[in-house]
Design a protein around this motif. Sequence first.
Motif, PDB file in Angstrom:
ATOM      1  N   MET A   1       6.773  -6.888 -20.529  1.00  0.00           N
ATOM      2  CA  MET A   1       7.559  -6.005 -21.059  1.00  0.00           C
ATOM      3  C   MET A   1       7.601  -6.316 -22.634  1.00  0.00           C
ATOM      4  O   MET A   1       8.106  -7.446 -22.969  1.00  0.00           O
ATOM      5  N   THR A   2       7.504  -5.381 -23.381  1.00  0.00           N
ATOM      6  CA  THR A   2       7.603  -5.652 -25.069  1.00  0.00           C
ATOM      7  C   THR A   2       8.966  -5.777 -25.248  1.00  0.00           C
ATOM      8  O   THR A   2       9.758  -5.258 -24.626  1.00  0.00           O
ATOM      9  N   ARG A   3       8.946  -6.031 -26.582  1.00  0.00           N
ATOM     10  CA  ARG A   3      10.326  -6.311 -27.159  1.00  0.00           C
ATOM     11  C   ARG A   3      11.186  -4.778 -27.576  1.00  0.00           C
ATOM     12  O   ARG A   3      12.288  -4.739 -27.011  1.00  0.00           O
ATOM     13  N   GLU A   4      10.177  -3.914 -27.709  1.00  0.00           N
ATOM     14  CA  GLU A   4      10.640  -2.327 -27.816  1.00  0.00           C
ATOM     15  C   GLU A   4      11.179  -1.919 -26.537  1.00  0.00           C
ATOM     16  O   GLU A   4      12.040  -1.264 -26.351  1.00  0.00           O
ATOM     17  N   GLU A   5      10.387  -2.178 -25.410  1.00  0.00           N
ATOM     18  CA  GLU A   5      10.837  -1.801 -24.041  1.00  0.00           C
ATOM     19  C   GLU A   5      11.957  -2.583 -23.620  1.00  0.00           C
ATOM     20  O   GLU A   5      12.935  -1.768 -23.066  1.00  0.00           O
ATOM     21  N   LYS A   6      12.142  -3.612 -23.966  1.00  0.00           N
ATOM     22  CA  LYS A   6      13.525  -4.428 -23.559  1.00  0.00           C
ATOM     23  C   LYS A   6      14.692  -3.593 -24.269  1.00  0.00           C
ATOM     24  O   LYS A   6      15.753  -3.567 -23.828  1.00  0.00           O
ATOM     25  N   SER A   7      14.604  -3.249 -25.610  1.00  0.00           N
ATOM     26  CA  SER A   7      15.550  -2.914 -26.328  1.00  0.00           C
ATOM     27  C   SER A   7      15.979  -1.516 -25.643  1.00  0.00           C
ATOM     28  O   SER A   7      17.032  -1.054 -25.602  1.00  0.00           O
ATOM     29  N   ILE A   8      15.006  -0.604 -25.346  1.00  0.00           N
ATOM     30  CA  ILE A   8      15.163   0.638 -24.831  1.00  0.00           C
ATOM     31  C   ILE A   8      15.828   0.489 -23.423  1.00  0.00           C
ATOM     32  O   ILE A   8      16.874   1.306 -23.107  1.00  0.00           O
ATOM     33  N   ALA A   9      15.558  -0.575 -22.655  1.00  0.00           N
ATOM     34  CA  ALA A   9      16.261  -0.728 -21.421  1.00  0.00           C
ATOM     35  C   ALA A   9      17.415  -1.211 -21.511  1.00  0.00           C
ATOM     36  O   ALA A   9      18.499  -0.846 -20.968  1.00  0.00           O
TER      37      ALA A   9
ATOM     38  N   GLU B   1      19.458  -0.297 -24.254  1.00  0.00           N
ATOM     39  CA  GLU B   1      20.241   0.885 -24.662  1.00  0.00           C
ATOM     40  C   GLU B   1      20.804   1.729 -23.383  1.00  0.00           C
ATOM     41  O   GLU B   1      21.831   2.315 -23.298  1.00  0.00           O
ATOM     42  N   ASN B   2      19.712   1.650 -22.452  1.00  0.00           N
ATOM     43  CA  ASN B   2      19.630   2.783 -21.286  1.00  0.00           C
ATOM     44  C   ASN B   2      21.048   2.116 -20.349  1.00  0.00           C
ATOM     45  O   ASN B   2      21.929   2.722 -19.944  1.00  0.00           O
TER      46      ASN B   2
END
Length: 164
Positions: A1-9, A11-12
């Motif tokens: 999981m990329t840093r951006e994907e983690k950030s989105i997760a 936030e969700n």
Amino acid sequence: MTREEKSIAIENLTAQLAGSNTVYMADISGLDAETTSNLRRACFKAGIKLEVVKNTLLEKAMEASENNYEDLSTILKGNTAILLSETANAPAKIIKEFRKKSDKPVLKGAYINAEIYIGDNLLDSLASLKSKEEVIGEIIGLLQSPAQRVISALKNQFKDEDAA
């Protein structure tokens, strides 16, 4: 999981936590596919959102949330599923029902209307909580009771006067 994907997760998850006053955390590891599917189906029918989450992401979402999840971060070990509901006792009832056939899911903890509950030993207490609608119904019943007695007494009084 990329840093951006983690950030989105994160936030969700933060948005989901903010949108619910009732959050249960449970361990559903070890359930077979059919049982897990049945659990998800039962949750859906009861208006409960069930989601398996990564502990680190959930912890960061709880930290970012406006709600105070205090000690719940201490229970984030092993597999964690969150159950989000509008009704305070609905997830506990579902867990309790599934426990009749299996030893899982195990309640880790819950956040209900700004109160923290930690431990599987609280499952029965949480299942017996009354929903907002049930409490309102009881209050209305209590408020109507004296008024109904007054009306009944007045009707009886008028019947007695009409008979005389």
